[in-house]
Design an enzyme around this catalytic site. Structure first.
Site, PDB file in Angstrom:
ATOM      1  CD  GLU A  60      -3.060   1.042  13.040  1.00 40.36           C
ATOM      2  OE1 GLU A  60      -3.930   1.663  13.199  1.00 40.36           O
ATOM      3  OE2 GLU A  60      -2.659   0.178  12.359  1.00 40.36           O
ATOM      4  CB  THR A 119      -5.349   1.737   9.710  1.00 35.09           C
ATOM      5  OG1 THR A 119      -3.993   0.871   9.772  1.00 35.09           O
ATOM      6  CG2 THR A 119      -5.174   3.229  10.449  1.00 35.09           C
ATOM      7  CB  CYS A 133       0.796   4.667   7.469  1.00 40.83           C
ATOM      8  SG  CYS A 133      -0.408   4.796   6.531  1.00 40.83           S
ATOM      9  CB  CYS A 186      -0.930   0.061   1.245  1.00 34.64           C
ATOM     10  SG  CYS A 186       0.077   0.122   2.755  1.00 34.64           S
TER      11      CYS A 186
END
Length: 314
Positions: free
Chosen positions: A132, A171, A102, A17
């Protein structure tokens, strides 16, 4: 087996990504700019192949800043994000740091901070100990954000009804599972504030949708990705729930399960957002050596998202 015909449904989009691309680029550009070694706190992205390749060009991976012997060298924070105390620690040590978080994770961090400033008690939907989640919870004071992993956790929440409540999410979650947890939160707390825009990132959503599209046509489904990659593990679960009888994660220690594949007429393949395309192609090549293969790529959407690297690296 070479005489056996096998159809491969190849999910698209798959693999890297924009956040992963950017993080890897940040490491490479940092080595170009500062020379080697450059330190990276935690795996830059959850993929052994990527990490090993970056080690070869001068990256040294550590879990904590205290492990870094030479504090004059720069350190990069991984794409998963870090708690606030980590940049502060780097500043106290007078270390140069580059943040490869990110941008979509940073967006969740800002949401959590803004909600906290506005007096909300926050629920974070996510997986305990995932970096995260540790990073997001570490943006605001302890006790003002709590982790919700399951619908059962929602039932166990005991909080005064006059409290202002809000939620954010990791996410890389399963879109469907998260929806069920969000529904349970809204049912229990009708006034709860939700994010203006969904927190689950576009790449996670797209990869899951692509797997859903083909899973029911496949006798087996394979996801190329690492065992510690949340989004890769979710793709395996999505394939299962979407009607494939057998789904499996293919990680760095996996061998190609040719015996199992020989019992199939069709298989599906996708890859997690931190898995390079070369791993997918290597997997397919191995299968081609043993079967007559027909590949059908099923693309549900074209991705054209890119994120800029920090200006100081250009």
């Amino acid at each position: 087996m070479k005489n056996k015909d096998l159809k491969i449904y190849l999910a698209a989009p798959r693999g890297f990504c924009a956040g992963v691309d950017r993080a890897i680029e940040i490491v490479k550009k940092s080595i170009n700019k500062f020379g080697s070694p450059v330190y990276v706190r935690h795996e830059i992205v959850h993929n052994k192949h990527v990490v090993e390749n970056l080690k070869k060009i001068g990256a040294i991976f550590v879990e904590e800043l205290s492990e870094i012997k030479d504090k004059t060298r720069p350190v990069i924070f991984s794409a998963h994000g870090v708690p606030k105390k980590v940049p502060k620690e780097a500043q106290d040590l007078k270390m140069e740091y580059i943040d490869a978080t990110c941008p979509l994770v940073s967006k969740v961090h800002r949401e959590a901070e803004n909600l906290n400033k506005a007096g909300f008690h926050i629920f974070l939907i996510g997986h305990e100990n995932h970096p995260e989640v540790v990073g997001t919870m570490g943006q605001i004071p302890e006790g003002s954000i709590e982790l919700v992993e399951t619908i059962d956790d929602v039932e166990d929440i005991d909080i005064p009804s006059n409290k202002k409540l809000a939620f954010v999410t990791q996410t890389t979650l399963s879109v469907d599972d998260t929806k069920d947890i969000i529904d349970a939160l809204k049912k229990k707390f009708p006034q709860i504030k939700e994010p203006n825009k969904e927190d689950i990132c576009y790449a996670t959503t797209n990869r899951q949708a692509a797997v859903k599209k083909i899973a029911s046509k496949c006798d087996m489904f394979f996801v190329i990705g690492s065992r510690n990659s949340s989004n890769s593990k979710r793709l395996v679960e999505v394939a299962d729930k979407a009607g494939c009888n057998y789904s499996e994660l293919i990680h760095s220690e996996s061998s190609v399960p040719l015996e199992k594949i020989s019992k199939c007429n069709s298989i599906g393949i996708s890859s997690g957002a931190s898995a390079p395309e070369i791993l997918v192609q290597n997997f397919i090549e191995k299968i081609k050596e043993n079967f007559n293969v027909e590949i059908q790529e099923v693309e549900i959407v074209k991705e054209n998202v890119t994120f800029k690297v920090p200006g100081k690296l250009n």
